[in-house]
Each structure stands twice: as structure tokens, then as C-alpha cells.
Motif scaffolding. Sequence first.
Motif, PDB file in Angstrom:
ATOM      1  N   THR A 140       0.965  -1.442  -0.131  1.00  0.00           N
ATOM      2  CA  THR A 140       0.081   0.005  -0.092  1.00  0.00           C
ATOM      3  C   THR A 140       0.772   1.312  -0.085  1.00  0.00           C
ATOM      4  O   THR A 140       0.539   2.304  -0.295  1.00  0.00           O
ATOM      5  N   ASP A 141       2.275   1.127   0.450  1.00  0.00           N
ATOM      6  CA  ASP A 141       2.915   2.374   0.320  1.00  0.00           C
ATOM      7  C   ASP A 141       3.394   2.702  -0.743  1.00  0.00           C
ATOM      8  O   ASP A 141       4.345   3.635  -1.014  1.00  0.00           O
ATOM      9  N   ILE A 142       3.277   1.600  -1.859  1.00  0.00           N
ATOM     10  CA  ILE A 142       3.898   1.926  -3.226  1.00  0.00           C
ATOM     11  C   ILE A 142       2.435   2.531  -4.078  1.00  0.00           C
ATOM     12  O   ILE A 142       1.773   1.576  -4.502  1.00  0.00           O
ATOM     13  N   PRO A 143       2.583   3.954  -4.652  1.00  0.00           N
ATOM     14  CA  PRO A 143       1.506   4.292  -5.451  1.00  0.00           C
ATOM     15  C   PRO A 143       1.647   3.406  -6.779  1.00  0.00           C
ATOM     16  O   PRO A 143       2.727   3.394  -7.411  1.00  0.00           O
ATOM     17  N   VAL A 144       0.494   3.149  -7.220  1.00  0.00           N
ATOM     18  CA  VAL A 144       0.176   2.552  -8.581  1.00  0.00           C
ATOM     19  C   VAL A 144      -1.009   3.296  -9.323  1.00  0.00           C
ATOM     20  O   VAL A 144      -1.894   3.648  -8.972  1.00  0.00           O
ATOM     21  N   HIS A 145      -0.616   3.793 -10.559  1.00  0.00           N
ATOM     22  CA  HIS A 145      -1.501   4.651 -11.011  1.00  0.00           C
ATOM     23  C   HIS A 145      -1.290   4.288 -12.827  1.00  0.00           C
ATOM     24  O   HIS A 145      -0.190   3.964 -13.083  1.00  0.00           O
ATOM     25  N   ARG A 146      -2.420   4.447 -13.496  1.00  0.00           N
ATOM     26  CA  ARG A 146      -2.200   4.672 -14.883  1.00  0.00           C
ATOM     27  C   ARG A 146      -1.434   5.823 -15.015  1.00  0.00           C
ATOM     28  O   ARG A 146      -1.581   6.893 -14.632  1.00  0.00           O
ATOM     29  N   ARG A 147      -0.815   5.813 -16.414  1.00  0.00           N
ATOM     30  CA  ARG A 147       0.402   6.773 -17.024  1.00  0.00           C
ATOM     31  C   ARG A 147      -0.595   8.023 -17.006  1.00  0.00           C
ATOM     32  O   ARG A 147       0.052   9.071 -16.408  1.00  0.00           O
ATOM     33  N   GLU A 148      -1.684   8.278 -17.701  1.00  0.00           N
ATOM     34  CA  GLU A 148      -2.345   9.514 -17.656  1.00  0.00           C
ATOM     35  C   GLU A 148      -2.874   9.906 -16.537  1.00  0.00           C
ATOM     36  O   GLU A 148      -2.481  11.114 -15.983  1.00  0.00           O
ATOM     37  N   VAL A 149      -3.005   9.271 -15.368  1.00  0.00           N
ATOM     38  CA  VAL A 149      -3.460   9.758 -14.088  1.00  0.00           C
ATOM     39  C   VAL A 149      -2.274  10.169 -13.296  1.00  0.00           C
ATOM     40  O   VAL A 149      -1.972  11.448 -12.689  1.00  0.00           O
ATOM     41  N   PHE A 150      -1.027   9.519 -13.448  1.00  0.00           N
ATOM     42  CA  PHE A 150       0.253   9.870 -12.884  1.00  0.00           C
ATOM     43  C   PHE A 150       0.835  11.339 -13.406  1.00  0.00           C
ATOM     44  O   PHE A 150       1.119  12.016 -12.690  1.00  0.00           O
ATOM     45  N   ASP A 151       0.623  11.443 -14.923  1.00  0.00           N
ATOM     46  CA  ASP A 151       0.791  12.517 -15.456  1.00  0.00           C
ATOM     47  C   ASP A 151       0.262  13.797 -15.007  1.00  0.00           C
ATOM     48  O   ASP A 151       0.691  14.988 -14.692  1.00  0.00           O
ATOM     49  N   ALA A 152      -0.915  13.631 -14.801  1.00  0.00           N
ATOM     50  CA  ALA A 152      -1.858  14.707 -14.385  1.00  0.00           C
ATOM     51  C   ALA A 152      -1.654  14.909 -12.865  1.00  0.00           C
ATOM     52  O   ALA A 152      -1.470  16.127 -12.561  1.00  0.00           O
ATOM     53  N   ILE A 153      -1.322  13.938 -12.034  1.00  0.00           N
ATOM     54  CA  ILE A 153      -0.894  14.385 -10.588  1.00  0.00           C
ATOM     55  C   ILE A 153       0.393  15.211 -10.664  1.00  0.00           C
ATOM     56  O   ILE A 153       0.671  16.231  -9.599  1.00  0.00           O
ATOM     57  N   GLN A 154       1.576  14.774 -11.441  1.00  0.00           N
ATOM     58  CA  GLN A 154       2.896  15.352 -11.626  1.00  0.00           C
ATOM     59  C   GLN A 154       2.444  16.964 -11.929  1.00  0.00           C
ATOM     60  O   GLN A 154       3.080  17.833 -11.592  1.00  0.00           O
TER      61      GLN A 154
END
Length: 76
Positions: free
Chosen positions: A38-52
Motif C-alpha cells: 500500500t505504500d507504493i502508489p500505482v497509477h495509470r500513466r495518464e493519471v500519474f502525469d496529471a498528478i505530476q
Amino acid sequence: MLVLSRHRDESIMIGDEIVVTIVDIRGDKVRLGIQAPTDIPVHRREVFDAIQRENQRAAQLQPGDCQIDPKDQKRG
């Protein structure tokens, strides 16, 4: 980039704690199951890019850039 071939219900390991399993294959879509701590975030690439992008935008804000609406403040 490492490229692997896998069939449905086969898995790959990333390190000691992350398992990626091919759950389903339909046409040109592959469904993956990901088991990770649970301490390792897992996101789809487009979600990760939006968070960044949002994190970068927030980091550039100056102290006076944000105003709090008084009705949004909690009362103690």
C-alpha cells in the motif's frame, strides 16, 4: 525497456513485492492485475502525469495566490 511475452493468468515480478498478472486479453486490450504494498502508489500513466502537473503547479504558487473562502473554513 524490458519486453516480455505472457499469457493470461501468467505473472511477472518487480522486485520482491510487486506482482503484475495478465488477467484478460480482449482484442487489443490487456487487463492487468497489480499486487503491490500500500505504500507504493500505482497509477495509470495518464493519471500519474496529471498528478505530476498538478504538483508542479501547486509548487509554483506564492503565499498570496490562494485565498480561503470563509465559509469553507472549519470552526472549532
